[in-house]
Design a protein around this motif. Structure first.
Motif, PDB file in Angstrom:
ATOM      1  N   PRO A 119      23.426 -26.780  18.217  1.00  0.00           N
ATOM      2  CA  PRO A 119      23.603 -26.546  19.651  1.00  0.00           C
ATOM      3  C   PRO A 119      24.600 -25.411  19.875  1.00  0.00           C
ATOM      4  N   TYR A 120      24.677 -24.914  21.102  1.00  0.00           N
ATOM      5  CA  TYR A 120      25.631 -23.832  21.374  1.00  0.00           C
ATOM      6  C   TYR A 120      27.032 -24.212  20.923  1.00  0.00           C
ATOM      7  N   PHE A 121      27.431 -25.460  21.175  1.00  0.00           N
ATOM      8  CA  PHE A 121      28.754 -25.909  20.779  1.00  0.00           C
ATOM      9  C   PHE A 121      28.641 -27.260  20.087  1.00  0.00           C
ATOM     10  N   ALA A 122      29.267 -27.375  18.933  1.00  0.00           N
ATOM     11  CA  ALA A 122      29.184 -28.616  18.166  1.00  0.00           C
ATOM     12  C   ALA A 122      29.761 -29.787  18.953  1.00  0.00           C
ATOM     13  N   SER A 123      30.792 -29.530  19.756  1.00  0.00           N
ATOM     14  CA  SER A 123      31.417 -30.620  20.521  1.00  0.00           C
ATOM     15  C   SER A 123      30.539 -31.118  21.657  1.00  0.00           C
ATOM     16  N   SER A 124      29.474 -30.389  21.982  1.00  0.00           N
ATOM     17  CA  SER A 124      28.561 -30.874  23.026  1.00  0.00           C
ATOM     18  C   SER A 124      27.832 -32.135  22.578  1.00  0.00           C
ATOM     19  N   ARG A 125      27.849 -32.423  21.282  1.00  0.00           N
ATOM     20  CA  ARG A 125      27.239 -33.646  20.754  1.00  0.00           C
ATOM     21  C   ARG A 125      28.189 -34.842  20.824  1.00  0.00           C
ATOM     22  N   TRP A 126      29.439 -34.590  21.126  1.00  0.00           N
ATOM     23  CA  TRP A 126      30.401 -35.693  21.202  1.00  0.00           C
ATOM     24  C   TRP A 126      30.061 -36.586  22.401  1.00  0.00           C
ATOM     25  N   PRO A 127      30.432 -37.860  22.328  1.00  0.00           N
ATOM     26  CA  PRO A 127      30.187 -38.753  23.477  1.00  0.00           C
ATOM     27  C   PRO A 127      30.872 -38.284  24.759  1.00  0.00           C
ATOM     28  N   ARG A 128      32.065 -37.661  24.619  1.00  0.00           N
ATOM     29  CA  ARG A 128      32.772 -37.095  25.770  1.00  0.00           C
ATOM     30  C   ARG A 128      33.354 -35.744  25.375  1.00  0.00           C
ATOM     31  N   GLN A 129      33.556 -34.882  26.364  1.00  0.00           N
ATOM     32  CA  GLN A 129      33.940 -33.510  26.113  1.00  0.00           C
ATOM     33  C   GLN A 129      35.431 -33.369  25.803  1.00  0.00           C
ATOM     34  N   PRO A 130      35.809 -32.303  25.075  1.00  0.00           N
ATOM     35  CA  PRO A 130      37.234 -32.033  24.846  1.00  0.00           C
ATOM     36  C   PRO A 130      37.904 -31.524  26.118  1.00  0.00           C
ATOM     37  N   ASP A 131      39.232 -31.528  26.107  1.00  0.00           N
ATOM     38  CA  ASP A 131      40.000 -31.013  27.243  1.00  0.00           C
ATOM     39  C   ASP A 131      40.141 -29.496  27.176  1.00  0.00           C
ATOM     40  N   LEU A 132      40.221 -28.970  25.967  1.00  0.00           N
ATOM     41  CA  LEU A 132      40.262 -27.529  25.742  1.00  0.00           C
ATOM     42  C   LEU A 132      39.237 -27.181  24.677  1.00  0.00           C
ATOM     43  N   LEU A 133      38.555 -26.062  24.878  1.00  0.00           N
ATOM     44  CA  LEU A 133      37.529 -25.596  23.940  1.00  0.00           C
ATOM     45  C   LEU A 133      37.876 -24.167  23.550  1.00  0.00           C
ATOM     46  N   ILE A 134      38.124 -23.944  22.252  1.00  0.00           N
ATOM     47  CA  ILE A 134      38.550 -22.633  21.754  1.00  0.00           C
ATOM     48  C   ILE A 134      37.358 -21.908  21.136  1.00  0.00           C
ATOM     49  N   GLU A 192      22.160 -11.709  25.001  1.00  0.00           N
ATOM     50  CA  GLU A 192      21.337 -11.560  23.798  1.00  0.00           C
ATOM     51  C   GLU A 192      21.041 -12.908  23.158  1.00  0.00           C
ATOM     52  N   MET A 193      21.987 -13.828  23.195  1.00  0.00           N
ATOM     53  CA  MET A 193      21.741 -15.158  22.638  1.00  0.00           C
ATOM     54  C   MET A 193      20.678 -15.901  23.445  1.00  0.00           C
ATOM     55  N   ARG A 194      20.699 -15.709  24.746  1.00  0.00           N
ATOM     56  CA  ARG A 194      19.644 -16.308  25.572  1.00  0.00           C
ATOM     57  C   ARG A 194      18.294 -15.658  25.275  1.00  0.00           C
ATOM     58  N   ARG A 195      18.282 -14.342  25.210  1.00  0.00           N
ATOM     59  CA  ARG A 195      17.023 -13.628  24.990  1.00  0.00           C
ATOM     60  C   ARG A 195      16.389 -14.009  23.654  1.00  0.00           C
ATOM     61  N   LEU A 196      17.209 -14.106  22.619  1.00  0.00           N
ATOM     62  CA  LEU A 196      16.708 -14.414  21.283  1.00  0.00           C
ATOM     63  C   LEU A 196      16.560 -15.910  21.045  1.00  0.00           C
ATOM     64  N   ASP A 197      17.058 -16.746  21.969  1.00  0.00           N
ATOM     65  CA  ASP A 197      17.044 -18.203  21.846  1.00  0.00           C
ATOM     66  C   ASP A 197      17.790 -18.626  20.583  1.00  0.00           C
ATOM     67  N   ALA A 198      19.115 -18.437  20.644  1.00  0.00           N
ATOM     68  CA  ALA A 198      19.964 -18.683  19.478  1.00  0.00           C
ATOM     69  C   ALA A 198      19.826 -20.099  18.944  1.00  0.00           C
ATOM     70  N   GLU A 199      19.717 -21.079  19.828  1.00  0.00           N
ATOM     71  CA  GLU A 199      19.594 -22.461  19.365  1.00  0.00           C
ATOM     72  C   GLU A 199      18.313 -22.677  18.578  1.00  0.00           C
ATOM     73  N   ALA A 200      17.208 -22.100  19.036  1.00  0.00           N
ATOM     74  CA  ALA A 200      15.945 -22.240  18.310  1.00  0.00           C
ATOM     75  C   ALA A 200      16.030 -21.556  16.947  1.00  0.00           C
ATOM     76  N   LEU A 201      16.651 -20.372  16.901  1.00  0.00           N
ATOM     77  CA  LEU A 201      16.827 -19.685  15.625  1.00  0.00           C
ATOM     78  C   LEU A 201      17.644 -20.533  14.663  1.00  0.00           C
ATOM     79  N   SER A 202      18.703 -21.154  15.183  1.00  0.00           N
ATOM     80  CA  SER A 202      19.563 -21.975  14.348  1.00  0.00           C
ATOM     81  C   SER A 202      18.818 -23.186  13.796  1.00  0.00           C
TER      82      SER A 202
END
Length: 423
Positions: free
Chosen positions: A236-251, A305-315
């Motif tokens: 996914p775009y961000f690994a933490s998006s799979r967490w049950p709840r989101q972080p307070d800060l995302l670096i 460019e990540m949207r155009r190339l569909d980065a998640e699908a490529l990954s």
């Protein structure tokens, strides 16, 4: 010898043309000795879309011509406003509300630790000054990030102050609980990589669940350092998006600009931002080159460019092939003892012929052997890390794994001969 003092390289290896890059395009790097090598590290996790993306380059060039330099140091600029809005939209505007710009992952980790401590001071909890990291983690080599990094990299020698830092082992729920039982009321933040950069170790569900439960109980900030894992590196775009709840800060950093600029961003949850807004409190952090037109134009173009190339699908496509091919690699390399990681972020661990671990010198020689076979790979604790660009073709991946296999075969043949001669 060259006048350049390269980073993390022994002086005996300085000035070598085979280690001096000349140009890069796609997934290949040309060196001063004339060789063109396949890049298996995405330029240190940076070039998720490969080298030389023309759209990103054009956007940077236009921003330099139009604005040259504008800052976010006591000012704003429209480039930073647009980039911040795009990042908030991508990461989730229901949770994140603001963006602080930085210039590197290490500096952004420094920023996050300062922000957490000031937030608790604003809340009347000035005793909350401890920041918790994970053993073997990596958060950069600035003094704050260096203190937080969990490996022994000479912090004592360099006088790095770790008095307000605590570490627990990755996925060790018992250690986490014990620490909070002792000092839970003093902890300002816990900073974790969703997949540890050193060894590609993912945080497991049990550990994450306990971390989130403790956040609810104690009120510390949970910080996801996604400098390495962001932008579809793990799926996914961000690994933490799979967490049950989101972080307070995302670096974020590295692939944030496809490696083109010294840039980082810290996404701030709405509740954190509101505490500063309500108190009209100034956060004392600023970096001269943060949030400039050039870096923000690079961020915007990279996201497009990540949207155009569909980065998640490529990954997902490349990850699926890695799952299959790494299983067969073990049949070819009996010294391969462990494969770790997720998505396009993998680690291959090897054992020495005598059954013991590889030394740091062994790992450097293994990386060199893979390089001689035709590919650039990043060293890991007992082997190598594979971080292919999302734009890899099937042929590129076949070539990378063949280079790793041939390099490892050459290395272990030489290591066996050396061991045999010493007995």
């Amino acid at each position: 010898m060259s006048a350049v003092w390269p980073s993390l390289l022994a002086p005996s290896r300085h000035g070598r043309d085979e280690l001096c890059a000349v140009s890069a395009q796609g997934v290949r790097v040309t060196f001063a000795d004339g060789r063109e090598l396949l890049c298996g590290s995405s330029g240190l996790w940076n070039t998720a879309l490969g080298y030389g993306n023309g759209v990103i380059a054009d956007a940077i060039a236009q921003a330099v011509r139009d604005a040259s330099y504008l800052s976010v140091f006591r000012y704003e600029n429209t480039y930073a406003r647009r980039a911040a809005e795009a990042l908030v939209d991508l990461c989730g505007s229901d949770h994140f509300g603001r963006v602080l710009f930085s210039t590197s992952g290490g500096a952004a980790n420094d920023l996050a630790m300062k922000l957490a401590r000031q937030l608790h001071a604003l809340r009347g909890e000035a005793q909350r000054t401890l920041v918790v990291g994970l053993r073997t983690s990596y958060h950069g080599l600035t003094f704050g990030g260096f203190a937080l990094s969990g490996g022994d990299m000479g912090q004592r020698m360099y006088g790095v102050d770790q008095r307000l830092i605590r570490h627990v082992s990755p996925n060790a729920v018992d250690e986490l609980d014990a620490l909070f039982a002792r000092q839970g009321g003093q902890i300002a933040a816990v900073v974790v990589e969703p997949v540890l950069g050193n060894g590609a170790v993912p945080l497991d569900e049990e550990f994450l669940a306990e971390l989130l439960r403790l956040r609810e109980q104690h009120g510390f900030l949970l910080v996801a350092d996604e400098v390495a894992t962001g932008f579809a590196r793990t799926g996914p775009y961000f690994a933490s998006s799979r967490w049950p709840r989101q972080p307070d800060l995302l670096i974020l950093s590295k692939a944030l600009t496809n490696g083109t600029c010294a840039a980082a961003a810290v996404l701030v949850a709405r509740g954190v931002d509101e505490a500063f807004t309500d108190a009209d409190a100034v956060f004392v952090h600023a970096e001269t080159q943060a949030g400039t037109p050039m870096t923000c134009a690079a961020i915007l173009a990279t996201l497009e460019e990540m949207r155009r190339l569909d980065a998640e699908a490529l990954s997902h496509r490349l990850s699926s092939r890695l799952d299959t091919e790494l299983k067969s690699l073990g049949d070819r390399l009996p010294q391969l003892t462990v494969t770790e990681g997720v998505g396009c972020f993998r680690y291959l661990g090897f054992g020495a012929p005598d059954g013991g671990p590889l030394t740091a010198e062994n790992v450097a020689d293994l990386v060199a052997a893979v390089r001689e076979a035709g590919a650039i790979v990043h060293p890991g604790p007992q082997g190598v890390q594979l971080i292919p660009a999302l734009t890899y073709t099937d042929e590129d991946l076949d070539e990378l794994l063949d280079c790793v296999a041939r390099g490892a075969e050459t290395f272990f043949a030489a290591l066996g001969t050396s061991a045999g001669g010493s007995r």
